[in-house]
Design an enzyme around this catalytic site. Structure first.
Site, mmCIF file in Angstrom:
data_model
loop_
_atom_site.group_PDB
_atom_site.id
_atom_site.type_symbol
_atom_site.label_atom_id
_atom_site.label_comp_id
_atom_site.label_asym_id
_atom_site.label_seq_id
_atom_site.Cartn_x
_atom_site.Cartn_y
_atom_site.Cartn_z
ATOM 1 N N ASP A 276 0.818 -1.161 0.046
ATOM 2 C CA ASP A 276 -0.057 -0.006 -0.019
ATOM 3 C C ASP A 276 0.932 1.224 -0.083
ATOM 4 O O ASP A 276 1.606 1.579 0.890
ATOM 5 C CB ASP A 276 -1.068 0.037 1.217
ATOM 6 C CG ASP A 276 -1.860 1.141 1.186
ATOM 7 O OD1 ASP A 276 -1.919 2.045 0.305
ATOM 8 O OD2 ASP A 276 -2.934 1.079 2.189
ATOM 9 N N LYS B 20 2.081 16.504 -7.388
ATOM 10 C CA LYS B 20 2.727 16.082 -8.809
ATOM 11 C C LYS B 20 4.087 16.941 -9.166
ATOM 12 O O LYS B 20 5.094 16.337 -9.544
ATOM 13 C CB LYS B 20 1.758 16.522 -9.801
ATOM 14 C CG LYS B 20 0.655 15.322 -10.002
ATOM 15 C CD LYS B 20 0.912 14.047 -10.087
ATOM 16 C CE LYS B 20 -0.048 13.006 -10.423
ATOM 17 N NZ LYS B 20 0.124 11.848 -10.474
ATOM 18 N N SER C 290 -10.774 9.218 -16.628
ATOM 19 C CA SER C 290 -10.207 8.412 -15.580
ATOM 20 C C SER C 290 -11.313 8.586 -14.508
ATOM 21 O O SER C 290 -12.107 9.181 -14.457
ATOM 22 C CB SER C 290 -8.780 8.888 -15.238
ATOM 23 O OG SER C 290 -8.866 10.319 -14.745
#
Length: 400
Positions: free
Chosen positions: A114, A236, A281
């Site tokens: 995870d 990001k 998505s």
């Protein structure tokens, strides 16, 4: 049929063409929509190489979109794939079995890891490195990510969700977990033979241009949660900057560790960030619906879907950029012009949009501070885990 229609127009005129006026009115719109769709779908990957015998660790493979499209092609080309997933359960086991049947590739495996749990990441990497001789690793393909609903500004602030380590879930999934995984895997990358083409491919998003960089608090533990978009974009951006530093560290370390008679350059290890484009998505559905099933059905599936279909990519089309980064000979050591990490968009290597990608001092400081803060969190979580063990023993003795 088109030739017959053209022949009729030339010999008999347009009066004998059924519904000519309707066709004449609709044709410009159809052609315009076709042109937009052709543009929005993006270019296709034209490179292909055999992946038989190559081993890759993959995250985000079970998305049923871009991730699944990528691993289907990799499996078809013969790669051995290790999928990292939060849980290895009945569903995931059946999913892997189905992939093996569809691709005729038995070398597909599932491992529990995870990326929201730093301890699980360390356990997985420790078991991976605990092997002599070092295990083969041709690359890591990172396609996992999380984007939370943005909320309605000034009316409804988004709720902060936390990872197992107490970090904001987007920062944990998109930055911290991936950073930790790749940073710990450095010995494995460096242990590969000099003739092995190793590729570290990490997906990013064009929204990174809207992100902020928090060098002193890179895990954003002290930042007020007032915008889900800010945390996503910043996660990001910071990931991309850290990957620039990771590339430098890998090359420098290989050079320093190499014996004088080998003269290894380290450029056989290539770090590449891929911007797949805007696609339909799970993250896009979550943002548009704001996490509401009602809005998902009405707004996304009924009202906006025709527009989204026209202007966004499918998962398979977005996968073309990752397949390009995986297969292009431009990232091979013999063809590389410099030692910098690369950025791929629309199936080509492009320049970075923000000036921070040229600031090596900033990237190094961000990398080091992220390492430092992750280690502090791991220590705190280890203390918590150990503190709970004696209590369980005492409780069991009392019951007896």
């Amino acid at each position: 049929m088109p030739l017959n229609i053209l022949g009729t127009i030339l010999t008999e005129g347009t009066d004998n063409i059924p519904h000519y006026d309707t066709i004449k009115t609709a044709l410009p719109y159809v052609l315009g929509a076709t042109a937009i769709k052709y543009w929005s779908r993006g270019p296709s990957n034209t490179w292909e190489r055999k992946l038989h015998g190559k081993v890759y660790i993959v995250t985000g493979a079970t998305s049923q979109g871009m991730g699944t499209s990528v691993i289907l092609e990799m499996a078809r080309l013969g790669a051995q794939l290790i999928f990292l997933t939060r849980e290895v359960d009945e569903w995931s086991t059946e999913w892997v079995e189905d992939l093996r049947e569809r691709t005729k590739n038995e070398l597909l495996f599932m491992e529990k890891c995870d990326l929201n749990d730093l301890w699980e990441i360390r356990k997985f990497v420790t078991s991976w490195l605990d092997n002599s001789p070092p295990r083969r690793l041709d690359g890591v393909i990172v396609m996992s990510g999380n984007m939370e609903p943005w909320g309605i500004p000034k009316f409804k602030l988004p709720k902060r969700k936390s990872s197992k380590d107490g970090l904001e879930v987007q920062m944990a999934t998109n930055y911290v977990g991936i950073f930790h995984l790749l940073n710990l895997l450095q010995p494995s990358f460096k242990a590969q033979p000099p003739d092995r083409d190793v590729r570290i491919i990490v997906t990013t998003c064009w929204l990174q241009v809207m992100g902020d960089i928090n060098v002193e608090d890179p895990l954003w533990q002290k930042v007020k949660y007032d915008s889900a978009l800010k945390f996503f974009a910043s996660s990001k951006l910071q990931l991309g900057l850290s990957m620039m530093e990771l590339q430098r560290r890998l090359i420098e370390s290989v050079k320093n560790d190499s014996k004088k008679n080998t003269e290894r350059s380290g450029k056989n290890i290539a770090v590449c960030m891929v911007q797949p484009g805007t696609m339909r998505s799970q993250s896009l559905r979550r943002v548009i619906s704001n996490g509401s099933i009602t809005l998902l059905i009405l707004l996304y599936c009924i009202i906006l879907y025709p527009i989204l279909w026209l202007f966004t990519k499918s998962g398979n089309r977005a996968a073309q950029n990752l397949l390009y980064a995986l297969n292009t000979p431009e990232l091979e050591e013999i063809n590389r012009q410099d030692e910098k990490a690369k950025y791929v968009s629309d199936c080509s290597i492009v320049k970075f949009a923000r000036k921070e990608f040229e600031d090596e001092v900033l990237q190094k400081q961000l990398f080091e501070n992220t390492e430092r803060d992750i280690l502090e969190i791991e220590k705190k979580m280890a203390i918590k885990r150990n503190a709970g063990k004696p209590e369980k023993k005492k409780d069991s003795k009392k019951k007896k």
